[in-house]
Design an enzyme around this catalytic site. Structure first.
Site, short mmCIF file in Angstrom:
data_model
loop_
_atom_site.label_atom_id
_atom_site.label_comp_id
_atom_site.label_asym_id
_atom_site.label_seq_id
_atom_site.Cartn_x
_atom_site.Cartn_y
_atom_site.Cartn_z
CB THR A 187 -0.88 0.06 1.26
OG1 THR A 187 -0.02 0.19 2.39
CG2 THR A 187 -1.73 -1.16 1.41
CD GLU A 332 -4.98 -2.52 2.17
OE1 GLU A 332 -5.35 -1.97 1.11
OE2 GLU A 332 -4.41 -1.92 3.09
CE LYS A 441 -12.25 9.33 14.68
NZ LYS A 441 -10.92 9.45 14.11
CD1 TRP A 446 -17.12 10.13 14.81
CD2 TRP A 446 -17.71 8.67 13.22
NE1 TRP A 446 -16.72 8.88 15.22
CE2 TRP A 446 -17.07 7.96 14.27
CE3 TRP A 446 -18.15 7.95 12.11
CZ2 TRP A 446 -16.88 6.58 14.23
CZ3 TRP A 446 -17.97 6.56 12.08
CH2 TRP A 446 -17.33 5.90 13.13
P1 ADP Z 1 -3.59 3.84 -0.33
O1 ADP Z 1 -4.44 3.18 0.74
O2 ADP Z 1 -2.17 3.65 -0.13
O3 ADP Z 1 -4.03 5.24 -0.69
P2 ADP Z 1 -5.02 2.34 -2.29
O4 ADP Z 1 -4.87 2.48 -3.72
O5 ADP Z 1 -5.12 0.97 -1.74
O6 ADP Z 1 -3.80 3.03 -1.66
O7 ADP Z 1 -6.20 3.25 -1.87
C1 ADP Z 1 -7.39 2.75 -1.39
C2 ADP Z 1 -8.19 3.88 -0.85
O8 ADP Z 1 -8.50 4.82 -1.85
C3 ADP Z 1 -9.52 3.44 -0.29
O9 ADP Z 1 -9.40 2.95 1.02
C4 ADP Z 1 -10.31 4.74 -0.35
O10 ADP Z 1 -10.04 5.57 0.76
C5 ADP Z 1 -9.77 5.40 -1.59
N1 ADP Z 1 -10.67 5.15 -2.72
C6 ADP Z 1 -10.58 4.17 -3.65
N2 ADP Z 1 -11.57 4.27 -4.55
C7 ADP Z 1 -12.32 5.33 -4.19
C8 ADP Z 1 -13.49 5.96 -4.73
N3 ADP Z 1 -14.10 5.53 -5.82
N4 ADP Z 1 -13.96 7.04 -4.06
C9 ADP Z 1 -13.38 7.52 -2.96
N5 ADP Z 1 -12.27 6.98 -2.41
C10 ADP Z 1 -11.75 5.90 -3.02
#
Ligand code: ADP
Length: 547
Positions: A187, A332, A441, A446
């Site tokens: 990640t 993940e 928070k 929230w």
């Molecule tokens: P990182 O966690 O390192 O940024 P990832 O590519 O795994 O890398 O990112 C996943 C995260 O990206 C998700 O947990 C979410 O917060 C965000 N995300 C992915 N797709 C969307 C979407 N369509 N809209 C909003 N947020 C998104």
């Protein structure tokens, strides 16, 4: 029950099946790659032969089953060759994010203990700068994408020389368990060091079916697939695997990711489906306002990684006839989790409502299960208002980070805690409102930082805005808005006008306690606002309401 056991074949779900099928039934189909010298074209037949040769090559250079094979590369045909050769050989494809800070890149290569790294010649300098800190790498294989290159890496071998030195006959694939590791990806590490996610053959196999399923992304043999999302980021959303599975023509953009390059490629190769993050589409939309391209071949664009603005989904469709499918996923989750596929009976809904659904993150792909829980761990109602943390499970969801104690805090009763905060509407569509760590928070309630900052960014004097939690003696946390004004309003913008702008849109207790103006919002390696850096910067900030 026992007499019925064993009456169906125990056929492992491994990637050999996709590769062999593609080589056998689709040898005439094309794989196209944009290169510095023009366009490289060959067929699946050529591809298939080279993947087998590459497996011979992995053996020759001493890669053992289970070894990690790193790749530091753009989306190209050679990268695609390793995508199948490494896992089919029994090794683990480890894609390296070329946009990561060098200390994280070093951490990842060492932590995964990559034995060899395949690197594009155009990216050599990244590895040259960290080479003295790499402990496991025994060989660098250079993929020449520049013409002439020199390197201080050692030992090195050229990819094409290596392929030329091995037997031409097909490689005898080992029999692998479907549970064997096929790939891994870290990640991008918005908190602490990156975490390693390992994908089994089975996970990728089943995920590819989900990507190919009609009614969703529906990748099929008639498609011309352009993965713009990098192959080093969450398997390019699984598009390369799914495309080979169905024998679709593949178009690789190489390092040419500017809007004009992409539009030209879509037009020239008659691309029918592609996937990329919203920032790419914002760039393309702006370009289309100035220059004409024929993008009529596109039947579907998958967009995700961050929220795609609703207005943009609507504008692309109405002005250019381009259909966007908004999806949510994570490294993940291999990464496909949910898709905003409207249900058939929504066709008759008014535009306003339909686009609202399309701009959400959607319902889960078949195979994925989701739920969202509040601070007490209780499932939230499907009312479209209550916020909860999204949790997922399914056959392509990680069950633990690679050699990482942070696994312990990532799960709850067999569900993976995504760290994303969502609402779920009565139709079951999730909408991401924030990340857990970015929520403000305030006295047990929230507040979504994303909602506030999106609203602030609509203000005509504002270029960018991020909202973070600032410490507060009475409420624990209160929102602080960090705003970048447009240059021409630098001296005239005021805190009061921002608050007033928000006042009509949010409950009073949501309004930021303060607004500070800055030159720039720090960004992560994938271009998201880096709230960790911002929180650090303002950790001792005293809100006017806190004194
Ligand atoms: P990182 O966690 O390192 O940024 P990832 O590519 O795994 O890398 O990112 C996943 C995260 O990206 C998700 O947990 C979410 O917060 C965000 N995300 C992915 N797709 C969307 C979407 N369509 N809209 C909003 N947020 C998104």
């Amino acid at each position: 029950m026992s007499e019925f056991r064993g009456l169906i074949m125990d056929f492992p779900l491994t990637l050999h099946h996709f590769l062999e099928r593609a080589g056998k039934y689709f040898p005439k189909k094309e794989i196209v790659t944009r290169t510095r010298t023009g366009v490289h074209r060959y067929t699946y037949g050529d591809y298939y032969r080279r993947v087998h040769q590459l497996a011979h090559a992995l053996k020759k250079i001493g890669v053992e089953p289970g070894d990690r094979v790193g790749t530091l590369a753009w989306n190209t045909y050679r990268h695609l060759e390793i995508y199948f050769a490494a896992p089919c050989y029994g090794a683990v494809l480890h894609t390296l994010n070329l946009r990561l800070p060098l200390d994280q890149l070093t951490y990842i290569i060492n932590h995964a203990e990559d034995k060899v790294v395949f690197v594009d010649a155009s990216l050599l300098q990244l590895l040259e700068r960290i080479k003295d800190h790499l402990h496991s790498v025994r060989l660098f294989v250079v993929m020449n994408d520049v013409g002439e290159y020199q390197t201080s890496l050692s030992p090195v071998v050229d990819y094409e020389d290596l392929l030329a030195s091995v037997p031409q006959e097909p490689y005898p694939w080992p029999e692998l368990s479907e549970w064997a590791a096929a790939g891994m990806c870290y990640t991008s590490g918005t908190t602490g060091n990156p975490k390693g996610v390992v994908y089994s053959h089975r996970a990728i196999f089943l995920h590819s079916f989900a990507v190919a399923m009609a009614g969703g992304i529906g990748v099929n043999e008639r498609d011309v697939v352009l993965p713009i999302v990098p192959m080093f980021h969450a398997n390019a959303w699984g598009l390369p695997f799914a495309a080979v599975m169905v024998g679709a023509k593949i178009v690789n953009p190489g390092p040419f990711l500017q809007p004009r390059d992409l539009c030209q490629l879509i037009q020239d190769e008659r691309v029918t489906m592609t996937g990329a993050v919203p920032t790419i589409w914002i760039g393309i939309y702006n370009l289309l306002k100035q220059e004409k391209f024929d993008l009529s071949s596109l039947r579907l664009v998958v967009v995700g990684g961050s929220a795609m603005p609703r207005q943009l989904i609507e504008a692309f469709e109405k002005e250019y006839g381009i259909y966007f499918l908004h999806a949510w996923g994570m490294t993940e989750t291999t990464p496909l989790g949910t898709m905003a596929i409207p249900k058939s009976y929504m066709d008759g809904w008014p535009d306003e409502q339909r686009y609202e659904v399309r701009a959400k993150q959607g319902i889960p792909a078949v195979g994925v299960e989701i739920r969202a829980v509040d601070a007490e761990g209780k499932e939230i109602p499907w009312d479209g208002k209550t916020m909860g943390e999204l949790q997922v499970r399914g056959p392509w969801v990680t069950s633990g980070y690679y050699n990482d104690p942070r696994t312990a805090e990532a799960f709850m009763d067999g569900w993976f805690k995504t760290g994303d905060v969502v609402t779920i509407d009565p139709e079951g569509y999730i909408q991401i409102v924030d990340r857990v760590k970015d929520l403000v928070k305030s006295g047990g309630e929230w507040i979504s930082s994303v909602d506030l900052e999106n609203a602030i960014m609509v203000h005509p004097k504002v270029l960018e805005a991020a909202v973070i939690a600032a410490p507060h003696p009475k409420w624990q946390e209160r929102p602080l808005a960090v705003v970048v004004p447009k240059p021409e309003y630098k001296d005239s913008i005021t805190k009061e006008e921002i608050i007033e702008f928000l006042a009509g849109r949010f409950a009073k207790w949501w309004l930021p306690d303060d607004v500070v103006f800055v030159e720039e919002i720090p960004k992560t390696s994938v271009g998201k606002f880096d709230k960790k850096v911002l929180r650090d910067r303002f950790k001792d900030y005293t809100l006017p309401t806190a004194v």
